[in-house]
Design an enzyme around this catalytic site. Sequence first.
Site, short mmCIF file in Angstrom:
data_model
loop_
_atom_site.label_atom_id
_atom_site.label_comp_id
_atom_site.label_asym_id
_atom_site.label_seq_id
_atom_site.Cartn_x
_atom_site.Cartn_y
_atom_site.Cartn_z
N ASP A 338 0.82 -1.21 0.00
CA ASP A 338 0.00 0.00 0.00
C ASP A 338 0.86 1.26 0.00
OD1 ASP A 338 0.85 -0.66 2.67
OD2 ASP A 338 -0.46 0.95 3.38
N GLU A 339 0.27 2.34 -0.45
CA GLU A 339 0.80 3.69 -0.30
C GLU A 339 2.29 3.78 -0.62
OE1 GLU A 339 -2.23 5.37 3.13
OE2 GLU A 339 -0.36 4.41 3.77
N TRP A 411 -9.05 -2.25 1.71
CA TRP A 411 -9.09 -1.22 2.76
C TRP A 411 -9.61 0.12 2.25
CZ3 TRP A 411 -6.26 3.42 3.28
CH2 TRP A 411 -5.26 3.65 2.34
N PHE A 437 -10.59 1.10 13.38
CA PHE A 437 -10.99 1.41 14.75
C PHE A 437 -10.06 2.43 15.41
CE2 PHE A 437 -13.62 -2.69 15.65
CZ PHE A 437 -14.46 -2.33 14.60
N ASP A 438 -9.16 3.05 14.62
CA ASP A 438 -8.45 4.22 15.11
C ASP A 438 -9.25 5.49 14.84
OD1 ASP A 438 -7.95 3.56 12.41
OD2 ASP A 438 -6.19 4.85 12.32
N THR A 488 -1.75 2.80 15.01
CA THR A 488 -1.50 3.35 16.34
C THR A 488 -0.73 4.67 16.34
OG1 THR A 488 0.51 2.02 16.60
CG2 THR A 488 -1.57 1.06 17.38
N GLU A 489 -0.80 5.44 15.25
CA GLU A 489 -0.16 6.76 15.29
C GLU A 489 -0.60 7.56 16.51
OE1 GLU A 489 -0.63 5.99 10.76
OE2 GLU A 489 -1.61 5.44 12.63
#
Length: 780
Positions: A338-339, A411, A437-438, A488-489
């Site tokens: 990704d990305e 995603w 869920f962030d 989790t950033e």
Amino acid sequence: MKRTIKLSLCLLSALLTLLSCQEESIQADYQIIPLPQQIQLKSNEDPFIINKKTNILYPKGNKKLKEYAQLLAQYIEEKTHKEITIDSATKANNSIILQIVPQSTNLEGYQIDINSHQITISGNSEAGIFYGIQSLWKALPIAQENKVIALPAVHINDFPYFQYRGAHLDVSRHFFSVNEIKTYIDMMAMHNMNTLHWHLTDDQGWRIEIKKYPRLTQIGSKREETLIGHLNDYPEKYDGKPYQGFYTQEQIKDIVNYASHKQITIIPEIDLPGHMQAALASYPELGCTGGPYKVWTKWGISENVLCAGNPKTLQFLDDVFNEIIEMFPSTYIHIGGDECPKTQWKHCPKCQAFIQKQNIKSDSIYTKEQYLQSFIMKHVSEYLKKKNRKTIGWDEILEGNADPQATVMSWRGEAGGVKAAQQGHDVIMTPNTVMYFDFYQALDTDKEPLAIGGYIPIEKVYNYTPIPNQLTQNQQKHIIGVQSNLWTEYIPDFSHVQYMTLPRWAALAEIQWNNPKQKNYNEFLNRLRNMLKLYDLEKYNYAKHVLNVDATYVSNPETGYTEVTLSTLGNAPIHYTLDGTIPTSQSPVYQKKLQINKTTTLQAIAIRPEGNSEIYKEQFHFNKATNKPIILKFPADEKYNGQGYGTLVDGISGNTTYGSDKWLGFSNGNDMIATIDLEKETPITSVSLNTCIATGDGIFDAQHICIKLSSDGKNYKKTASQIYTMPTEHRKEVKQHTLTFQTQTARYVRISATSEKKLPSWSGLPAIPAFIFVDEISIE
């Protein structure tokens, strides 16, 4: 005569003792989460009573079932304070019997049969036994030592709907200890999940020991500081504190072994060829520029990626995955994809020479750099195939020549999953619109711990159906599962991890385990109450929004009212006020829809014996446009459609949470063009509307607002307009635009808010049209 009296007294004493026991008894409740597929109560049979003589029996010589017998004994003691012995005998009264009796090809299925003499948990495999134990544990009441525990006679037949039931955890942005990872696994087992997707490497940290490349952890596991606040907050602020952490190979193997005892497979993710700056900081020769690089201290997408034209890159990947597969016995290995920005590849002589050597060319669909990424991904896939492993990648792996055997994790919405299933790929649904869920889970973000943004409440999770309607029946078979993701950033500690996942995981568990055609949100909420008690027992930190008052609003143009529906978990009494005072138990009790037709403040509270909810508060501002008929020239984006068109005129204003149901979002270059019917000729001096700006997410202010008036709904006259300057740096705010003019009389008011047609280069986003989010329109 004396004998008769004595006998009568004995009978009376026995009766009183029986009644006393009945009063002290607590029954199990089979309305658990996830709800078993079939529950048949045996109304004519007595319940099973757990007492000091109860034991748990497992097949002699079966070490796994002995372990599960011990686990069940631990569960029973934890919830009921009753110590239960285990044994390897075959059958006996007053026993809980564990046995493997395959009854279908679904290895995770199980049956529970309860009568007055015994409880039998029959599994189609050891996994089935484990899930049967989880269900029995959740059904047991939480009781004091002197309580009699009664399990009503029942037959339960249960099995999962999806074979892949996953939860993701990112440890690269913030690191969590071995014990915390094990607790995460325990939480997953409680929710019948069977796959942990473990994101171990990224730009901000490499968290797994690779012995052939020791600098990956010596250097790559450490960053010099960490960004404070959101990525797009300006000016940027950093905490100035070094951050580090990684797992040794022995710790990894210990965690993998622990998960296997909970019937959970761990799938590691080594994200490539982007999200590799921590690796490049360790081995700069693997990058296109040669560095110097440092482990990234901010969030977002780094342009520093692996050099695809460097032969050392492919060797590096082979070596890393050679050690990865020694630590993880999982069939699947996640390789990211990704990305990955292609900017450096376009200017890298090695990459361009490699493109020529491999005769890679652009076409009308993909660039040669996208095909170059496919080459790398397929190389890794082929290497893993030789090791009898399969690959999973994010939906970007479809851009180019995707490995036809790769499983796709969708995603970016569901489109990638739909495309993949149509092409014959297996698919795991994890769309960011509902499974990230962030994201915030409440609208009042000022009271919430920091989150990346967005809005995904538990109801939205529960109502999600992972199988898109546009797929044929054969294509639907490729949707093998669904997963939540936790990046989790903005989640620095494990207590915060629990808060973001629970109780949304309860809703996810229902999606993963149950038939999607049998969902009922209100019934789910009733079952959730016992799950929350179990969270309390396990001392898990969970979000309590579901205990608060929830409200939905409908603008009714026929009556002129905003209709408000209030609800809360378990139908606890809701007390409310409309006069600005704080609601108490003496305030009116909500019984039916509230009808608001004037400027006021609604406040409400749910009152429970165990404690009251937070006070819900909403302000209504009525004006000449409120609850008037409204039509839109272009529909809002289906993901950001609020409560329908009436969202723009319901008297309620949204905050910076643009994903809430208080905003309408317009995409793909569509403008917001709304026509409001005031139903009679009305003097007008001003028109206002609110826009939500979150430039980091591609949501910009209006470029131009125009007001036109009409008396007949056919001929419109331009009355006011305003052009707005595009910002030169990131912003996140709600902006009110008010256009005033000399008094005009009209019945119809047309408001046009034009979106930015091309995102600026400084945004870091593709040069596509911006989203425009609009809320409350006011006419004075």
